[in-house]
Design an enzyme around this catalytic site. Structure first.
Site, PDB file in Angstrom:
ATOM      1  N   HIS A 203      26.960  37.998  27.443  1.00 43.80           N
ATOM      2  CA  HIS A 203      26.309  37.786  29.000  1.00 43.80           C
ATOM      3  C   HIS A 203      28.106  38.137  29.408  1.00 43.80           C
ATOM      4  CE1 HIS A 203      29.392  34.322  27.516  1.00 43.80           C
ATOM      5  NE2 HIS A 203      30.104  34.563  28.724  1.00 43.80           N
ATOM      6  N   GLU A 280      43.659  30.676  50.489  1.00 49.02           N
ATOM      7  CA  GLU A 280      43.598  32.271  50.859  1.00 49.02           C
ATOM      8  C   GLU A 280      42.377  32.318  50.443  1.00 49.02           C
ATOM      9  OE1 GLU A 280      45.551  34.132  49.753  1.00 49.02           O
ATOM     10  OE2 GLU A 280      47.523  34.552  48.844  1.00 49.02           O
TER      11      GLU A 280
END
Length: 287
Positions: A203, A280
């Site tokens: 994946h 952030e």
């Protein structure tokens, strides 16, 4: 509610990228947002009555045997993607399935699952030694990255200073034939693999850079996306002496916590890092 022009733009983009329309993937009420149908997570359902809530233990054991255990959980999506709604499986074709990560480590976290039976259970370092297969994966990753970037714009474009002129153009009546380019949201997407995958099926992560999620709970979660343990798909094929081939020897997951955006070193203070990541994230989406 998003403007009609945004829905029309995304619907056209989706048809171009995946070769299908949202209506072909799953039926939905007329007023639902196009992005919501393709890239929004399924809300938690209310608990059913106790008499219907849990399958018999024998059924659960049989399901585990079929799936092969937790590390094989991605196999169900590869085998029968059509059985999942569009807010779980983003899209699928003969070669790939794109899904939402069940335990997202950023505000947007998708997985691309190759369906090639000869490759899908290989370690990415081995699978990507095949140049033809690697090219096919890189091409599909870019398609999913474009979709992911469009979803970030839908979510955060109204907050972004770089997208302000574009948002104003979208909200004008009538909107212009050509929109200002606005923020390059594709640069806010990371695409790559883990040097030590936690799942058996191959994946590729397509994930926003913010690392802001309630599922980000401990050192391994953060450092697996904030150190060279995360290998960008564009870095393949790797050289034989690339140190990322030996993540345990390099100790990537045991490193101190370093903010992905400002570079501040938090040592072992994960709780402090989590609070900082929220700050952030708020600043990042307003850029």
């Amino acid at each position: 509610m998003e403007s009609n022009s945004q829905d029309q733009e995304f619907t056209a983009q989706t048809k171009k990228i995946t070769g299908t329309t949202l209506d072909q993937q799953s039926p939905k009420p007329a007023k639902r947002d196009a992005f919501q149908e393709l890239l929004s997570r399924k809300p938690k359902q209310q608990k059913q009555n106790q008499t219907n809530s849990s399958p018999p233990r024998s059924d659960l054991r049989q399901k585990r045997q079929v799936l092969g255990g937790p590390r094989d959980a991605l196999g169900a999506y590869i085998a029968r993607p059509e059985t999942y709604p569009s807010n779980v499986v983003v899209y699928h074709n003969l070669d790939f399935v794109a899904i939402h990560d069940l335990f997202p480590k950023s505000t947007l976290h998708l997985l691309l699952l190759p369906r090639d039976p000869d490759k899908m259970r290989l370690h990415p370092f081995d699978a990507f030694n095949d140049p033809e297969f690697l090219t096919k994966v890189k091409t599909e990753v870019q398609k999913l990255r474009t979709l992911a970037a469009g979803e970030l714009r839908r979510r955060y474009g109204k907050y972004s200073l770089q997208d302000r002129k574009r948002e104003e153009a979208l909200n004008s009546d009538p909107p212009p034939d050509e929109l200002p380019p606005g923020r390059d949201w594709e640069k806010e997407i990371m695409c790559g693999i883990h040097a030590g995958p936690s799942m058996n099926h191959l994946h590729v992560h397509v994930i926003s850079v913010d690392r802001f999620s309630e599922r980000m709970k401990h050192r391994k979660h953060y450092n697996s996306f904030a150190t060279p343990f995360f290998v960008n798909i564009e870095d393949f094929p790797l050289a034989e002496d690339d140190p990322r081939r030996h993540p345990g020897r390099e100790g990537y997951l045991k490193r101190d916590f370093v903010c992905w955006r400002c570079g501040r070193d938090f040592g072992n203070r994960f709780t402090e890092l989590k609070g900082h990541l929220e700050m952030e994230f708020d600043e990042w989406k307003r850029l």
